[in-house]
Scaffold this motif. Sequence first.
Motif, PDB file in Angstrom:
ATOM      1  N   GLU A 310      74.275  41.584  46.684  1.00 54.13           N
ATOM      2  CA  GLU A 310      73.633  40.810  47.734  1.00 54.13           C
ATOM      3  C   GLU A 310      74.647  39.886  48.401  1.00 54.13           C
ATOM      4  O   GLU A 310      75.635  39.473  47.791  1.00 54.13           O
ATOM      5  CB  GLU A 310      72.479  39.985  47.151  1.00 54.13           C
ATOM      6  N   LYS A 311      74.384  39.536  49.629  1.00 49.01           N
ATOM      7  CA  LYS A 311      75.272  38.651  50.366  1.00 49.01           C
ATOM      8  C   LYS A 311      75.160  37.241  49.807  1.00 49.01           C
ATOM      9  O   LYS A 311      74.066  36.715  49.614  1.00 49.01           O
ATOM     10  CB  LYS A 311      74.904  38.655  51.853  1.00 49.01           C
ATOM     11  N   VAL A 312      76.291  36.607  49.539  1.00 51.89           N
ATOM     12  CA  VAL A 312      76.322  35.234  49.043  1.00 51.89           C
ATOM     13  C   VAL A 312      76.464  34.311  50.243  1.00 51.89           C
ATOM     14  O   VAL A 312      77.516  34.244  50.870  1.00 51.89           O
ATOM     15  CB  VAL A 312      77.475  35.018  48.045  1.00 51.89           C
ATOM     16  N   ALA A 313      75.382  33.610  50.572  1.00 49.58           N
ATOM     17  CA  ALA A 313      75.381  32.819  51.797  1.00 49.58           C
ATOM     18  C   ALA A 313      74.880  31.393  51.610  1.00 49.58           C
ATOM     19  O   ALA A 313      75.067  30.570  52.511  1.00 49.58           O
ATOM     20  CB  ALA A 313      74.518  33.526  52.854  1.00 49.58           C
ATOM     21  N   TYR A 314      74.274  31.068  50.466  1.00 45.42           N
ATOM     22  CA  TYR A 314      73.628  29.777  50.308  1.00 45.42           C
ATOM     23  C   TYR A 314      74.177  29.036  49.084  1.00 45.42           C
ATOM     24  O   TYR A 314      74.748  29.657  48.183  1.00 45.42           O
ATOM     25  CB  TYR A 314      72.116  29.959  50.170  1.00 45.42           C
ATOM     26  N   PRO A 315      74.016  27.708  49.046  1.00 50.22           N
ATOM     27  CA  PRO A 315      74.574  26.932  47.920  1.00 50.22           C
ATOM     28  C   PRO A 315      74.144  27.429  46.549  1.00 50.22           C
ATOM     29  O   PRO A 315      74.970  27.519  45.636  1.00 50.22           O
ATOM     30  CB  PRO A 315      74.039  25.516  48.185  1.00 50.22           C
ATOM     31  N   ALA A 316      72.865  27.782  46.382  1.00 49.79           N
ATOM     32  CA  ALA A 316      72.394  28.212  45.064  1.00 49.79           C
ATOM     33  C   ALA A 316      72.998  29.541  44.639  1.00 49.79           C
ATOM     34  O   ALA A 316      72.950  29.894  43.456  1.00 49.79           O
ATOM     35  CB  ALA A 316      70.868  28.309  45.056  1.00 49.79           C
ATOM     36  N   GLN A 317      73.550  30.304  45.589  1.00 52.50           N
ATOM     37  CA  GLN A 317      74.205  31.574  45.260  1.00 52.50           C
ATOM     38  C   GLN A 317      75.706  31.407  45.037  1.00 52.50           C
ATOM     39  O   GLN A 317      76.351  32.324  44.536  1.00 52.50           O
ATOM     40  CB  GLN A 317      74.000  32.576  46.397  1.00 52.50           C
ATOM     41  N   ASP A 318      76.238  30.257  45.422  1.00 53.79           N
ATOM     42  CA  ASP A 318      77.677  30.014  45.343  1.00 53.79           C
ATOM     43  C   ASP A 318      78.038  29.636  43.912  1.00 53.79           C
ATOM     44  O   ASP A 318      77.777  28.514  43.459  1.00 53.79           O
ATOM     45  CB  ASP A 318      78.071  28.905  46.318  1.00 53.79           C
ATOM     46  N   GLU A 319      78.638  30.560  43.195  1.00 50.73           N
ATOM     47  CA  GLU A 319      78.919  30.378  41.771  1.00 50.73           C
ATOM     48  C   GLU A 319      79.777  29.142  41.505  1.00 50.73           C
ATOM     49  O   GLU A 319      79.474  28.330  40.625  1.00 50.73           O
ATOM     50  CB  GLU A 319      79.620  31.633  41.246  1.00 50.73           C
ATOM     51  N   GLU A 320      80.839  28.993  42.277  1.00 51.74           N
ATOM     52  CA  GLU A 320      81.733  27.858  42.050  1.00 51.74           C
ATOM     53  C   GLU A 320      81.026  26.537  42.340  1.00 51.74           C
ATOM     54  O   GLU A 320      81.153  25.571  41.574  1.00 51.74           O
ATOM     55  CB  GLU A 320      82.978  27.977  42.929  1.00 51.74           C
ATOM     56  N   PHE A 321      80.251  26.489  43.417  1.00 50.57           N
ATOM     57  CA  PHE A 321      79.543  25.263  43.760  1.00 50.57           C
ATOM     58  C   PHE A 321      78.569  24.861  42.663  1.00 50.57           C
ATOM     59  O   PHE A 321      78.533  23.708  42.224  1.00 50.57           O
ATOM     60  CB  PHE A 321      78.788  25.440  45.087  1.00 50.57           C
ATOM     61  N   VAL A 322      77.769  25.813  42.195  1.00 50.15           N
ATOM     62  CA  VAL A 322      76.743  25.504  41.190  1.00 50.15           C
ATOM     63  C   VAL A 322      77.373  25.151  39.848  1.00 50.15           C
ATOM     64  O   VAL A 322      77.060  24.113  39.248  1.00 50.15           O
ATOM     65  CB  VAL A 322      75.763  26.690  41.033  1.00 50.15           C
ATOM     66  N   LEU A 323      78.268  26.004  39.366  1.00 48.47           N
ATOM     67  CA  LEU A 323      78.814  25.815  38.021  1.00 48.47           C
ATOM     68  C   LEU A 323      79.705  24.581  37.920  1.00 48.47           C
ATOM     69  O   LEU A 323      79.761  23.925  36.875  1.00 48.47           O
ATOM     70  CB  LEU A 323      79.588  27.061  37.593  1.00 48.47           C
ATOM     71  N   CYS A 324      80.409  24.256  38.986  1.00 51.16           N
ATOM     72  CA  CYS A 324      81.349  23.130  38.943  1.00 51.16           C
ATOM     73  C   CYS A 324      80.683  21.783  39.202  1.00 51.16           C
ATOM     74  O   CYS A 324      81.327  20.746  39.064  1.00 51.16           O
ATOM     75  CB  CYS A 324      82.480  23.341  39.946  1.00 51.16           C
ATOM     76  N   HIS A 325      79.405  21.792  39.608  1.00 57.78           N
ATOM     77  CA  HIS A 325      78.750  20.526  39.919  1.00 57.78           C
ATOM     78  C   HIS A 325      77.477  20.305  39.107  1.00 57.78           C
ATOM     79  O   HIS A 325      76.750  19.346  39.353  1.00 57.78           O
ATOM     80  CB  HIS A 325      78.418  20.461  41.417  1.00 57.78           C
ATOM     81  N   SER A 326      77.203  21.172  38.144  1.00 58.83           N
ATOM     82  CA  SER A 326      75.944  21.082  37.407  1.00 58.83           C
ATOM     83  C   SER A 326      76.018  20.171  36.196  1.00 58.83           C
ATOM     84  O   SER A 326      74.981  19.790  35.652  1.00 58.83           O
ATOM     85  CB  SER A 326      75.511  22.483  36.945  1.00 58.83           C
ATOM     86  N   ASP A 327      77.204  19.816  35.757  1.00 60.33           N
ATOM     87  CA  ASP A 327      77.351  19.061  34.521  1.00 60.33           C
ATOM     88  C   ASP A 327      77.131  17.571  34.767  1.00 60.33           C
ATOM     89  O   ASP A 327      77.882  16.943  35.517  1.00 60.33           O
ATOM     90  CB  ASP A 327      78.736  19.302  33.924  1.00 60.33           C
TER      91      ASP A 327
END
Length: 372
Positions: A310-327
């Motif tokens: 699937e096309k990655v277009a949104y913040p919740a799909q952005d692996e680096e954004f989610v994983l690096c800011h969830s802690d």
Amino acid sequence: MYVAVKGGEKAIENAHGLLAEERRGDVSVPELTVDQIEQQMGLAVDRVMNEGALYDRRLAAIAVKQAQGDLPEAVFLLRAYRTTLPRIGFSLPMETSAMHLRRRISATFKDLPGGQMLGPTYDYTHRLLDFSLERPRAQEPGGGDKGPKPPGEETPCPRVSDLLAAEGIMAAEETGVGDEVPGDLTRQPLKVPAERPVRLQNLARGDEGFLLSMAYSAQRGFGTSDHPFAGEIRMGEVSLEMVPEELGFPVVIGEITVTECVMITPPGPSKQGEAPVLTQGYGLAFGRSERKAMAMAIVDRTLCSRELGEKVAYPAQDEEFVLCHSDSLEASGFVQHLKLPHYVDFQSELVLLRDLRNDHREGHRTCDAIPN
């Protein structure tokens, strides 16, 4: 410099003393005990265990008390203690289909095989302040138990996802059983792109508020799983097994309370030659942590976009954004470090700003001196 250091030390000691007084509060009021926190503030304890990545209700309750109810600070305390513990081995994958259920619901099947069980939940309570809680409840006969006991012999309830997979309409899931030991975020730094086991580790330790926000954004249209279905949510006790090297066979080492959630997403465009299937997101959390498990499952599904083509277009799909800011620990530390002295940095900014303002004034004077 020596005087400044000694003065700073004394100020810090005094701050610790003031903090202890603030934590205790009015001495005419009975002190809150760790037992009370563990038994009566169970959801806060469960959240600290999840984000602290350590299943120990007693230690989590101590952290909650020490942090005055500030859960990110309590998570920090529990994580710091966790680093002092030895690693003695790895448990086998939990068999949640054999869970001693205390709660089991599904939003996809009314007549769920094995039945639905409402269990302890706020879902059906009125959101009205209960002023009767100001008065202590009388001790009931036979009280003092450490919480509800799991039922004895139960018939295992199959997971909804397993039922759909048996019908062939659920996308196959990689179990990972028999593979090499997955990466350990507590010992190796996060690398993106990450495999799903590592992503799930990250989400399990992630800040509940952040995951809730990401899940909400996906549902509002900023992701693929805009309307997932709660295939199943179950909470109860699960046996934990490991295989000691000296024995060579699995033994039960204890029982923990967990909440498990599977979110089912309707099929999207399928690859050429492939039949459309349902996909799922998965969440598992310590204790009674339903909101966390649900948000985790939704975000897990959005992070599978890359594998599903699937096309990655949104913040919740952005692996680096989610994983690096969830802690919550890293986020809190990075924000709160701004309270530390930055005298030299700020003075250098002032020097630069004053030079720029002087250059600006000199430029205007030069322009004023040029005749028309």
